[in-house]
Design a protein around this motif. Structure first.
Motif, PDB file in Angstrom:
ATOM      1  N   LEU A 395     -13.142  -3.863   2.946  1.00 44.45           N
ATOM      2  CA  LEU A 395     -13.511  -3.269   1.660  1.00 44.45           C
ATOM      3  C   LEU A 395     -14.090  -1.872   1.841  1.00 44.45           C
ATOM      4  N   ILE A 396     -14.962  -1.737   2.836  1.00 50.10           N
ATOM      5  CA  ILE A 396     -15.622  -0.438   3.018  1.00 50.10           C
ATOM      6  C   ILE A 396     -14.631   0.591   3.561  1.00 50.10           C
ATOM      7  N   SER A 397     -13.779   0.159   4.505  1.00 51.90           N
ATOM      8  CA  SER A 397     -12.836   1.130   5.070  1.00 51.90           C
ATOM      9  C   SER A 397     -11.838   1.568   3.996  1.00 51.90           C
ATOM     10  N   ASN A 398     -11.479   0.659   3.119  1.00 50.90           N
ATOM     11  CA  ASN A 398     -10.615   1.034   1.993  1.00 50.90           C
ATOM     12  C   ASN A 398     -11.284   2.087   1.117  1.00 50.90           C
ATOM     13  N   ALA A 399     -12.562   1.832   0.823  1.00 52.13           N
ATOM     14  CA  ALA A 399     -13.300   2.762  -0.031  1.00 52.13           C
ATOM     15  C   ALA A 399     -13.336   4.145   0.609  1.00 52.13           C
ATOM     16  N   ILE A 400     -13.564   4.172   1.920  1.00 55.81           N
ATOM     17  CA  ILE A 400     -13.608   5.464   2.618  1.00 55.81           C
ATOM     18  C   ILE A 400     -12.236   6.134   2.557  1.00 55.81           C
ATOM     19  N   LYS A 401     -11.200   5.323   2.823  1.00 49.37           N
ATOM     20  CA  LYS A 401      -9.831   5.835   2.848  1.00 49.37           C
ATOM     21  C   LYS A 401      -9.447   6.533   1.555  1.00 49.37           C
ATOM     22  N   TYR A 402      -9.827   5.938   0.432  1.00 47.20           N
ATOM     23  CA  TYR A 402      -9.337   6.446  -0.842  1.00 47.20           C
ATOM     24  C   TYR A 402     -10.365   7.326  -1.567  1.00 47.20           C
ATOM     25  N   ASN A 408     -18.548   9.576  -2.383  1.00 40.45           N
ATOM     26  CA  ASN A 408     -19.640   8.673  -2.114  1.00 40.45           C
ATOM     27  C   ASN A 408     -19.160   7.214  -2.134  1.00 40.45           C
ATOM     28  N   VAL A 409     -19.654   6.434  -1.161  1.00 39.66           N
ATOM     29  CA  VAL A 409     -19.389   4.994  -1.180  1.00 39.66           C
ATOM     30  C   VAL A 409     -20.731   4.283  -1.194  1.00 39.66           C
ATOM     31  N   ARG A 410     -20.862   3.395  -2.172  1.00 40.99           N
ATOM     32  CA  ARG A 410     -22.154   2.733  -2.309  1.00 40.99           C
ATOM     33  C   ARG A 410     -21.945   1.216  -2.199  1.00 40.99           C
ATOM     34  N   VAL A 411     -22.665   0.624  -1.238  1.00 41.10           N
ATOM     35  CA  VAL A 411     -22.521  -0.816  -0.999  1.00 41.10           C
ATOM     36  C   VAL A 411     -23.813  -1.498  -1.416  1.00 41.10           C
ATOM     37  N   THR A 412     -23.698  -2.502  -2.276  1.00 45.49           N
ATOM     38  CA  THR A 412     -24.923  -3.211  -2.667  1.00 45.49           C
ATOM     39  C   THR A 412     -24.754  -4.705  -2.459  1.00 45.49           C
ATOM     40  N   LEU A 413     -25.861  -5.334  -2.138  1.00 44.60           N
ATOM     41  CA  LEU A 413     -25.873  -6.776  -1.921  1.00 44.60           C
ATOM     42  C   LEU A 413     -26.971  -7.334  -2.801  1.00 44.60           C
ATOM     43  N   ASN A 414     -26.602  -8.181  -3.735  1.00 42.69           N
ATOM     44  CA  ASN A 414     -27.654  -8.751  -4.589  1.00 42.69           C
ATOM     45  C   ASN A 414     -27.301 -10.165  -5.036  1.00 42.69           C
ATOM     46  N   LYS A 415     -28.283 -10.807  -5.663  1.00 44.67           N
ATOM     47  CA  LYS A 415     -28.067 -12.155  -6.181  1.00 44.67           C
ATOM     48  C   LYS A 415     -27.586 -12.061  -7.619  1.00 44.67           C
ATOM     49  N   ALA A 416     -26.628 -12.890  -7.966  1.00 48.15           N
ATOM     50  CA  ALA A 416     -26.164 -12.922  -9.353  1.00 48.15           C
ATOM     51  C   ALA A 416     -26.047 -14.388  -9.738  1.00 48.15           C
ATOM     52  N   ASP A 426     -16.807   3.177  -4.984  1.00 51.60           N
ATOM     53  CA  ASP A 426     -16.539   4.510  -4.452  1.00 51.60           C
ATOM     54  C   ASP A 426     -16.328   5.501  -5.594  1.00 51.60           C
ATOM     55  N   THR A 427     -16.331   6.769  -5.240  1.00 49.13           N
ATOM     56  CA  THR A 427     -16.053   7.812  -6.234  1.00 49.13           C
ATOM     57  C   THR A 427     -14.672   8.390  -5.930  1.00 49.13           C
ATOM     58  N   GLY A 428     -13.758   7.477  -5.569  1.00 49.64           N
ATOM     59  CA  GLY A 428     -12.437   7.889  -5.093  1.00 49.64           C
ATOM     60  C   GLY A 428     -11.424   8.102  -6.197  1.00 49.64           C
ATOM     61  N   GLN A 450      -1.406  11.255  -4.154  1.00 54.30           N
ATOM     62  CA  GLN A 450      -2.660  11.273  -3.403  1.00 54.30           C
ATOM     63  C   GLN A 450      -2.697  10.254  -2.265  1.00 54.30           C
ATOM     64  N   THR A 451      -1.896   9.188  -2.393  1.00 56.24           N
ATOM     65  CA  THR A 451      -1.998   8.138  -1.375  1.00 56.24           C
ATOM     66  C   THR A 451      -0.980   8.325  -0.260  1.00 56.24           C
ATOM     67  N   ARG A 452      -0.095   9.285  -0.416  1.00 59.28           N
ATOM     68  CA  ARG A 452       0.985   9.430   0.554  1.00 59.28           C
ATOM     69  C   ARG A 452       0.459   9.630   1.968  1.00 59.28           C
ATOM     70  N   ARG A 453      -0.660  10.377   2.068  1.00 62.16           N
ATOM     71  CA  ARG A 453      -1.143  10.700   3.401  1.00 62.16           C
ATOM     72  C   ARG A 453      -2.101   9.640   3.945  1.00 62.16           C
ATOM     73  N   VAL A 454      -2.387   8.648   3.147  1.00 59.23           N
ATOM     74  CA  VAL A 454      -3.285   7.599   3.621  1.00 59.23           C
ATOM     75  C   VAL A 454      -2.463   6.579   4.387  1.00 59.23           C
ATOM     76  N   THR A 455      -2.834   6.294   5.625  1.00 61.36           N
ATOM     77  CA  THR A 455      -2.062   5.324   6.398  1.00 61.36           C
ATOM     78  C   THR A 455      -2.618   3.928   6.201  1.00 61.36           C
ATOM     79  N   GLY A 456      -1.791   2.956   6.433  1.00 61.33           N
ATOM     80  CA  GLY A 456      -2.214   1.570   6.300  1.00 61.33           C
ATOM     81  C   GLY A 456      -1.003   0.687   6.185  1.00 61.33           C
ATOM     82  N   SER A 457      -1.231  -0.592   6.386  1.00 60.43           N
ATOM     83  CA  SER A 457      -0.097  -1.514   6.363  1.00 60.43           C
ATOM     84  C   SER A 457       0.043  -2.184   5.001  1.00 60.43           C
TER      85      SER A 457
END
Lengths: 494, 128
Positions: A395-402, A408-416, A426-428, A450-457
């Motif tokens: 999830l985080i690497s995807n956020a960085i990629k795009y 900015n990528v913001r990760v939060t962990l909370n109870k719901a 992300d602000t992607g 925009q995604t053409r240059r992003v690599t991935g499977s």
């Protein structure tokens, strides 16, 4: 006195005396009599009024083997007629006639008693045959009549697949014999009891619930995926459909368990083979790439411009092959991702920062800022530690990629409520609305400028989905093109 | 001249990579399995070890753990060559393993010549 129903007899005889005697005897007993002097005449009568002839009393001494040919014609045309032959001696010709399908032979020198002994037996046989035919037709007719409960049950039990039908409370209401032997269901113990008592699978239960609550819009959602249940040594793929009554409202669900043991064994074999082949391919390909690179770089002697250009292309091709092999291995890994290796009590507040730390470098390279926020008092979570890490990494690497440079990528962990919630925002570049339902599909990658240059499977999010399925978790996406994307993961505690 | 020990069970990979590093002015020593690699670390006293992860019998992680547990050898930098691609899941796994084995750096296979040379230079401070 019992009145016997009469039969219609066609006498085929060119000897007038014998014909008349037969006629008299038959009429005395109230049977219908028709007469023909030749085979042609007889056929004419049979064809015009097929219902008017029950028994043919046939002379075997008609000119030119006429009697035998008539027997053959009748046999072939499947007329429901019984043939009794007559001849002077009832010798070889009579035996031949019986072989061909005739019922009996009467000597032409018959007395009244002898005639009736043979004729009555023939009439009984005819009636019996007719009875059998009628019963057979009736039986076929009832089979075609599906509203008979017995038939339905028979059809139900003839399924090679196991069938279990549950009501709106997911209690078992009906099952077939295969389901009974597979799950140990009995009429007494199982009917009216929750299906979960007998078939332990949360996945199946959730499918049944979804079927019960179904509206048609859910159908395509369910079409692609089917829960798999393991019983004894068997692997069963389950197809769940809602059961609707006449007015179209859902009154329960039908679950069909199809044995895929062999198929899944083959799948495993194929996957192992793929895995083996790709591992075996990788080492030589890596070596090949290095060899080509070294020559390409001119380290093994000077190259002409042509040689450099050709080797440059060879290098790219080799890289392409390595990527392909990697994708095959990824494919294998998704399947593995679905199976939890080991369940242990995990402290996500410890795993998440560690994972984020590992991603800092690639975020820095990309010029993306990562921040995380962890709520206090997050309960422990029972799950697979490798799976959880892979979940965060993907999830985080995807956020960085795009996310573009400066984002900015913001990760939060909370109870719901009862769940633990992890948000990766992300602000992607965002996901177009038409693609949002498909991002979890295997090999699905959004193709834009925009995604053409992003690599991935195109496998990362399906790995995420696989891991969450294995942990009974869920994920949803909120996204706005140009503004950013947020993945929200829910993991159930306990 | 700085000495690099390259440990990889693929002879062809070793040859080509050796050529590459020699061309950059390093002395290259090759070993084709984990055990041989450990021996050569002791006898050759290299300035840097490049260690393939996927090797039969004694894999790269195991070799790394032994090296880092030895007070005399632990200062020699170790770069792990991970036989995996760019997938984050797997890279993460090898990173994790690498941290546990205290490896100093890692490079994902297939190795780009330029990247390899740069990393080696990073650790050895250029050829001399």
């Amino acid at each position: 006195m019992l009145i016997k129903p009469s039969t219609n007899v066609l006498v085929v005889e060119n000897d007038i005396t014998i014909m008349q005697r037969c006629r008299e005897l038959l009429l005395q007993e109230g049977h219908g009599v028709r007469m023909a002097e030749s085979v042609e005449e007889a056929l004419d009568i049979i064809q015009k009024q097929p219902g008017d002839v029950d028994i043919i009393l046939l002379s075997l001494e008609l000119p030119g083997w006429g009697g035998m040919s008539l027997i053959n014609i009748i046999q072939k045309s499947r007329h429901e007629v019984l043939i009794v032959t007559m001849s002077t001696n009832c010798g070889e010709e009579a035996i031949e006639a019986i072989h061909a399908g005739a019922y009996d032979c009467i000597r032409k020198s018959f007395t009244k008693d002898r005639f009736w002994i043979k004729m009555n037996r023939a009439i009984d046989a005819f009636r019996l045959n007719r009875q059998v035919r009628i019963l057979r037709r009736q039986r076929q007719a009832t089979l075609r009549e599906p509203c008979r409960e017995e038939n339905l049950l028979a059809i139900f039990n003839s399924f090679a697949d196991a069938l279990v039908i549950t009501d709106w409370k997911t209690d078992i209401v009906l099952f077939n014999e295969n389901a009974a032997s597979l799950f140990g269901l009995t009429e007494k113990k199982s009917i009216g009891h929750p299906v979960s008592e007998w078939i332990e699978s949360d996945e199946l239960l959730s499918f049944i619930m979804r079927a019960i609550e179904s509206d048609s819009s859910l159908a395509p959602l369910m079409a692609g995926e089917e829960p798999v249940v393991k019983v004894q040594e068997k692997v069963l793929r389950v197809h769940v459909d809602p059961v609707k009554n006449g007015t179209g409202s859902v009154i329960g669900a039908v679950s069909l368990f199809h044995d895929v043991t062999k198929v899944s064994a083959m799948d495993k074999l194929r996957a192992d083979f793929l895995s083996m082949v790709s591992h075996e391919l990788k080492a030589p390909l890596s070596a090949l790439l290095m060899q080509v690179s070294v020559i390409h770089d001119g380290l093994a002697g000077d190259l002409t411009a042509k040689q450099t250009s050709l080797l440059g292309k060879a290098k790219e091709k080799t890289k392409g092959m390595i990527t392909l092999v990697n994708d095959i291995l990824d494919y294998r890994r998704i399947e593995e991702g679905k199976s939890i290796q080991k369940i242990e009590s995990l402290d996500l507040t410890e795993i998440l920062p560690r994972t984020v730390e590992l991603m800092l470098l690639s975020a820095e390279e990309k010029g993306v800022n990562i921040e995380f926020e962890i709520e206090e008092d997050i309960p422990m979570f029972s799950g697979d530690s490798g799976g959880m890490q892979a979940l965060f990494v993907n999830l985080i690497s995807n956020a960085i990629k795009y996310t573009p440079n400066g984002g900015n990528v913001r990760v939060t962990l909370n109870k719901a409520g009862k769940d633990i919630e992890i948000k990766v925002a992300d602000t992607g570049i965002g996901i177009p609305p038409e693609d949002i339902d498909r991002v979890f599909e295997r090999f699905y990658r959004i193709k834009t400028e925009q995604t053409r240059r992003v690599t991935g499977s195109g496998l990362g999010l399906s790995i995420v989905k696989g891991i969450l399925d294995a942990h009974n978790g869920s994920v949803r996406v909120e996204s706005e093109v140009g503004k950013g994307t947020t993945f929200i993961v829910s993991l159930p505690v306990s | 001249m700085k000495k690099v020990l390259l440990v990889d069970d693929d002879v062809d990979f070793c040859e080509a990579t050796g050529l590459l590093l020699e061309s950059k002015g390093y002395e290259v020593v090759l070993a084709y399995d984990g055990k041989e690699g450990l021996e050569k670390v002791r006898t050759e006293k290299p300035d840097l070890v490049i260690l393939d992860v996927m090797m039969p019998e004694m894999n790269g992680y195991d070799v790394c753990v032994v090296l880092k547990a030895d007070p005399k050898l632990k200062k020699i930098p170790v770069i792990l060559l991970t036989g995996v691609g760019q997938d984050m899941f797997r890279t993460h796994y090898t990173q994790h393993m690498g941290l546990m084995t205290e490896a100093d750096d890692y490079i994902a296979k297939p190795v780009e010549t330029q990247e390899l040379v740069e990393r080696v230079e990073d650790w050895l401070g250029g050829n001399s």
